[in-house]
Design a protein around this motif. Structure first.
Motif, PDB file in Angstrom:
ATOM      1  N   LEU A 102     101.165  86.978  61.319  1.00  0.00           N
ATOM      2  CA  LEU A 102     100.517  87.960  61.914  1.00  0.00           C
ATOM      3  C   LEU A 102     100.931  88.153  63.271  1.00  0.00           C
ATOM      4  O   LEU A 102     100.852  89.143  64.139  1.00  0.00           O
ATOM      5  N   GLU A 103     101.296  87.084  64.026  1.00  0.00           N
ATOM      6  CA  GLU A 103     101.838  87.017  65.476  1.00  0.00           C
ATOM      7  C   GLU A 103     103.338  87.945  65.392  1.00  0.00           C
ATOM      8  O   GLU A 103     103.504  88.652  66.319  1.00  0.00           O
ATOM      9  N   ILE A 104     104.180  87.708  64.354  1.00  0.00           N
ATOM     10  CA  ILE A 104     105.408  88.321  64.448  1.00  0.00           C
ATOM     11  C   ILE A 104     105.059  89.737  64.386  1.00  0.00           C
ATOM     12  O   ILE A 104     105.718  90.757  65.059  1.00  0.00           O
ATOM     13  N   LEU A 105     104.114  90.158  63.432  1.00  0.00           N
ATOM     14  CA  LEU A 105     103.823  91.435  63.190  1.00  0.00           C
ATOM     15  C   LEU A 105     103.083  92.117  64.659  1.00  0.00           C
ATOM     16  O   LEU A 105     103.615  93.010  65.208  1.00  0.00           O
ATOM     17  N   LYS A 106     102.169  91.234  65.391  1.00  0.00           N
ATOM     18  CA  LYS A 106     101.814  91.805  66.724  1.00  0.00           C
ATOM     19  C   LYS A 106     102.843  91.986  67.675  1.00  0.00           C
ATOM     20  O   LYS A 106     102.571  92.948  68.492  1.00  0.00           O
ATOM     21  N   GLN A 107     103.859  91.388  67.537  1.00  0.00           N
ATOM     22  CA  GLN A 107     105.085  91.554  68.538  1.00  0.00           C
ATOM     23  C   GLN A 107     105.867  92.586  68.053  1.00  0.00           C
ATOM     24  O   GLN A 107     107.159  92.991  68.553  1.00  0.00           O
ATOM     25  N   GLY A 108     105.516  93.432  67.189  1.00  0.00           N
ATOM     26  CA  GLY A 108     106.471  94.549  66.578  1.00  0.00           C
ATOM     27  C   GLY A 108     107.476  94.075  65.648  1.00  0.00           C
ATOM     28  O   GLY A 108     108.247  95.084  65.190  1.00  0.00           O
ATOM     29  N   GLY A 109     107.394  93.054  65.129  1.00  0.00           N
ATOM     30  CA  GLY A 109     108.379  92.583  64.119  1.00  0.00           C
ATOM     31  C   GLY A 109     107.589  92.694  62.650  1.00  0.00           C
ATOM     32  O   GLY A 109     106.667  93.297  62.509  1.00  0.00           O
ATOM     33  N   GLY A 110     108.280  91.940  61.776  1.00  0.00           N
ATOM     34  CA  GLY A 110     107.508  91.632  60.480  1.00  0.00           C
ATOM     35  C   GLY A 110     107.501  93.168  59.835  1.00  0.00           C
ATOM     36  O   GLY A 110     108.604  93.980  59.914  1.00  0.00           O
ATOM     37  N   ILE A 111     106.367  93.862  59.183  1.00  0.00           N
ATOM     38  CA  ILE A 111     106.385  94.810  58.595  1.00  0.00           C
ATOM     39  C   ILE A 111     107.071  96.032  59.376  1.00  0.00           C
ATOM     40  O   ILE A 111     107.551  96.963  58.991  1.00  0.00           O
ATOM     41  N   LEU A 112     106.638  95.866  60.830  1.00  0.00           N
ATOM     42  CA  LEU A 112     106.992  97.174  61.779  1.00  0.00           C
ATOM     43  C   LEU A 112     108.449  97.041  62.004  1.00  0.00           C
ATOM     44  O   LEU A 112     108.943  98.142  62.207  1.00  0.00           O
ATOM     45  N   SER A 113     109.024  95.901  61.566  1.00  0.00           N
ATOM     46  CA  SER A 113     110.703  95.991  61.792  1.00  0.00           C
ATOM     47  C   SER A 113     111.132  97.095  60.710  1.00  0.00           C
ATOM     48  O   SER A 113     112.041  97.585  60.794  1.00  0.00           O
ATOM     49  N   THR A 114     110.599  96.434  59.352  1.00  0.00           N
ATOM     50  CA  THR A 114     110.991  97.207  58.184  1.00  0.00           C
ATOM     51  C   THR A 114     110.351  98.507  58.380  1.00  0.00           C
ATOM     52  O   THR A 114     111.361  99.392  57.835  1.00  0.00           O
ATOM     53  N   VAL A 115     109.452  99.019  59.122  1.00  0.00           N
ATOM     54  CA  VAL A 115     109.113 100.308  59.178  1.00  0.00           C
ATOM     55  C   VAL A 115     110.344 101.076  59.801  1.00  0.00           C
ATOM     56  O   VAL A 115     110.694 102.096  59.521  1.00  0.00           O
ATOM     57  N   ARG A 116     110.677 100.409  60.979  1.00  0.00           N
ATOM     58  CA  ARG A 116     111.838 101.183  61.799  1.00  0.00           C
ATOM     59  C   ARG A 116     113.160 101.363  60.838  1.00  0.00           C
ATOM     60  O   ARG A 116     113.672 102.367  60.789  1.00  0.00           O
ATOM     61  N   SER A 117     113.490 100.456  60.037  1.00  0.00           N
ATOM     62  CA  SER A 117     114.748 100.444  59.350  1.00  0.00           C
ATOM     63  C   SER A 117     114.363 101.583  57.983  1.00  0.00           C
ATOM     64  O   SER A 117     115.350 102.386  57.787  1.00  0.00           O
ATOM     65  N   THR A 118     113.196 101.571  57.644  1.00  0.00           N
ATOM     66  CA  THR A 118     112.985 102.477  56.403  1.00  0.00           C
ATOM     67  C   THR A 118     112.715 103.959  56.942  1.00  0.00           C
ATOM     68  O   THR A 118     113.206 104.892  56.422  1.00  0.00           O
ATOM     69  N   ARG A 119     112.281 104.163  58.348  1.00  0.00           N
ATOM     70  CA  ARG A 119     112.440 105.460  58.740  1.00  0.00           C
ATOM     71  C   ARG A 119     113.648 106.056  58.804  1.00  0.00           C
ATOM     72  O   ARG A 119     114.083 107.221  58.833  1.00  0.00           O
ATOM     73  N   LYS A 120     114.528 105.014  59.302  1.00  0.00           N
ATOM     74  CA  LYS A 120     116.054 105.363  59.698  1.00  0.00           C
ATOM     75  C   LYS A 120     116.968 105.757  58.350  1.00  0.00           C
ATOM     76  O   LYS A 120     117.857 106.725  58.470  1.00  0.00           O
ATOM     77  N   ALA A 121     116.694 104.929  57.388  1.00  0.00           N
ATOM     78  CA  ALA A 121     117.259 105.074  55.907  1.00  0.00           C
ATOM     79  C   ALA A 121     117.105 106.616  55.303  1.00  0.00           C
ATOM     80  O   ALA A 121     116.233 107.117  55.324  1.00  0.00           O
ATOM     81  N   SER A 122     118.304 106.985  54.690  1.00  0.00           N
ATOM     82  CA  SER A 122     118.244 108.089  53.701  1.00  0.00           C
ATOM     83  C   SER A 122     117.674 107.949  52.661  1.00  0.00           C
ATOM     84  O   SER A 122     117.582 106.660  52.073  1.00  0.00           O
ATOM     85  N   GLU A 123     117.373 108.894  51.816  1.00  0.00           N
ATOM     86  CA  GLU A 123     116.765 108.855  50.609  1.00  0.00           C
ATOM     87  C   GLU A 123     117.812 108.180  49.641  1.00  0.00           C
ATOM     88  O   GLU A 123     117.395 107.069  48.849  1.00  0.00           O
TER      89      GLU A 123
END
Ligand code: NIG
Ligand code: ZN
Length: 419
Positions: A102-123
C-alpha cells in the motif's frame, strides 16, 4: 461428420459432480474417484462416461490410451487481471527492502504504475498480451476464466480494456467472463475526491450493459483505496443496473469487507486474508463464495494466509485462484497455487480440487457449464502426467498437464523432448 475422441485406461477420473455446487464446508472434503474409466467425447460434448472395459472398443476418430493417468475437468480460474500494459519488475527491489504494497501505491507506483502503462498501450498491444497470457493459462489446464479491467480508472481506458477482453474471449478457445473493476485505485486526478471517481465509473454502467462488456462489477475496498461506505453505495448502484458484484475485500486491513460482501449478496468476496471471526461466520452462512488467493500473500511476503480451514470448518464454499496480475501475483500457474493452498492454508487435496473446478465455476456464474465432467456438457477435460489427484499439489512448481481439451478439441499437448 461427427468428431469423436475416446480417452480410455484412465487411472483416476474426477468428474467433480458428486455434489451440486457450490460445494461447501465438509462436503468439500470428499471426492468420488472413478478408477479405470473412459470418457467418450462427441461434437464438443461429453457423450459417455463408463468403465474403460465397456468403452475401450468404441470407434472414435482419435483414441487415447491414458495409461493409468489422472483425468479431471478443465480448471476454472475465477480472478485475474488479464488485460494490462507494461510490467513492474523494477518494484521487486522495493518489496525486498520491505516497502509495503500500500506504500508503493501511495507513492504513485503499484497499480498506478500499471494504469499509466495501460493508458498508453494501444488496443492491439493489449490484445496481443492478453492472448499470450491466455495461451499460457491454457497450458496449465485452465479452460474457463475471469478477466478484470481496472488499470484505466478513466472511461476511455476502462472501455479499451473491456473491449480487449471481449475480443480475446471471442477469439480464444477459452471461455472468458468479464468483470468491470473501474474502482481499483484512486488516481492522481481524483486523489482529493474519490467519490467523484466512483461517480464517473458508475456513469459507465449503462454503456457497459448495452455493449455487453462485463457481467460483474468489482471494487477494491481497502485502506487508502475505497471505504466500506463508498463500496456499499457503489455496489448497490451496480446491482441496480443488473450487475452481479464481487469485492476485493479484507486483503490487507480488516475493514469488514467480508461482511459487506455478504450483506451485498456478492457472488464472491476475494482475498479475505484478514477476515475476522465475525466475517468468517457470516461468509459461512451466506451464498457468497470466498475466493482465496494464496499466491498474493506468498508474493507480497506478508505471511498472513487466509484462514481457509476456519472458513471450511464453519461451512463456507471456497474457490482458489492465481490472482494473475502484474504486481501482487505474477503467475499463470494455478498448479503452484494448489500447492500453496495445501502447504500454507492447510487445505486438503479434495478441498483444493473442489476449489479449482466446481466452486471456481460458480464463482463466475458458470456452475452449469464448467468445472465438472458430465454427460451432455461441454467436453473441457485435462489429462495429467500424474498417477492420482493427490500428486498435483504435492509435486510443486512445475506443469503436470499432458493434454488439454476445450469443448472436445485438443487445445494443448505437452511437447516431448527429442531425446
Ligand atoms: N489488491 C488489489 N488488486 C490486485 C493487484 C493489482 C496490482 O497490484 O496490479 C489484487 O487482487 O491483488
Ligand atoms: Zn485482484
Amino acid at each position: 461428420m461427427a468428431q469423436t475422441t475416446l480417452l480410455y485406461n484412465i487411472g483416476q477420473l474426477l468428474t467433480m459432480d458428486q455434489h451440486d455446487g457450490p460445494v461447501r464446508g465438509e462436503k468439500m472434503g470428499s471426492i468420488d474417484v472413478k478408477e479405470n474409466y473412459a470418457v467418450f467425447m462427441k461434437d464438443g460434448k461429453v457423450e459417455k462416461i463408463a468403465p474403460s472395459d465397456e468403452l475401450k472398443h468404441t470407434d472414435a476418430d482419435e483414441k487415447i490410451d491414458c495409461k493409468g493417468k489422472l483425468v479431471t475437468p478443465g480448471l476454472v480460474e475465477p480472478h485475474t487481471h488479464l488485460v494490462f500494459g507494461g510490467s513492474r519488475e523494477h518494484e521487486m527491489a522495493l518489496k525486498q527492502q520491505g516497502v509495503p504494497y500500500l506504500e508503493i501505491l501511495k507513492q504513485g507506483g503499484g497499480i498506478l504504475s500499471t494504469v499509466r502503462s495501460t493508458r498508453k498501450a494501444s488496443e492491439k498491444e493489449l490484445y496481443e498480451r492478453a492472448m499470450f497470457h491466455l495461451n499460457r493459462m491454457a497450458t496449465y489446464g485452465i479452460t474457463t476464466m475471469e478477466a478484470k479491467s481496472g488499470y484505466g480508472m478513466d472511461r476511455e481506458t476502462e472501455l479499451k480494456q473491456l473491449r480487449v477482453a471481449k475480443k480475446a474471449g471471442e477469439d480464444h478457445p477459452l471461455d472468458l467472463v468479464s468483470t468491470f473493476l473501474g474502482a481499483h485505485a484512486i488516481t492522481e486526478e481524483y486523489k482529493d475526491n474519490p467519490k467523484a471517481l466512483l461517480d464517473e465509473m458508475a456513469s459507465m454502467f449503462d454503456q457497459i450493459k448495452e455493449e455487453d462488456l462485463a457481467e460483474f462489477v468489482d471494487i477494491f475496498t481497502e485502506t487508502g483505496v475505497f471505504t466500506i461506505e463508498q463500496s456499499r453505495r457503489y455496489l448497490q448502484k451496480a446491482k441496480d443496473h443488473g450487475f452481479d458484484v464481487k469485492m476485493h475485500a479484507d486483503e490487507i486491513d480488516p475493514l469488514g469487507g467480508t461482511q459487506l460482501a455478504v450483506e451485498m449478496g456478492a457472488t464472491t468476496g476475494d482475498h479475505l486474508a484478514v477476515a475476522t471471526d465475525e466475517g468468517i461466520k457470516e461468509l459461512a452462512n451466506s451464498n457468497t463464495i470466498g475466493v482465496l488467493l494464496p499466491g498474493t500473500i506468498f508474493y507480497l511476503g506478508k505471511g498472513e494466509f487466509a484462514r481457509a480451514r476456519d472458513m471450511i470448518e464453519a461451512g463456507a464454499a471456497i474457490a482458489i485462484s492465481t490472482d494473475f496480475n502484474p504486481g501482487s501475483s505474477v503467475t499463470e500457474n494455478i498448479q503452484l497455487i494448489m500447492s500453496l493452498a495445501a502447504l500454507k492454508m492447510k487445505m486438503t487435496p479434495e478441498e483444493i480440487w473442489h476449489a479449482v473446478t466446481v466452486n471456481a465455476a460458480h464463482a463466475i456464474n458458470r456452475g452449469d457449464e464448467a468445472g465438472q465432467i458430465k454427460e451432455g456438457r461441454k467436453a473441457d477435460v485435462v489429462i495429467w502426467d500424474a498417477p492420482n489427484y493427490l500428486y498435483i499439489p504435492y509435486h510443486y512448481g512445475v506443469n503436470h498437464v499432458n493434454t488439454v481439451f476445450k469443448a472436445g478439441q485438443k487445445l494443448y499437448e505437452r511437447g516431448d523432448l527429442l531425446v
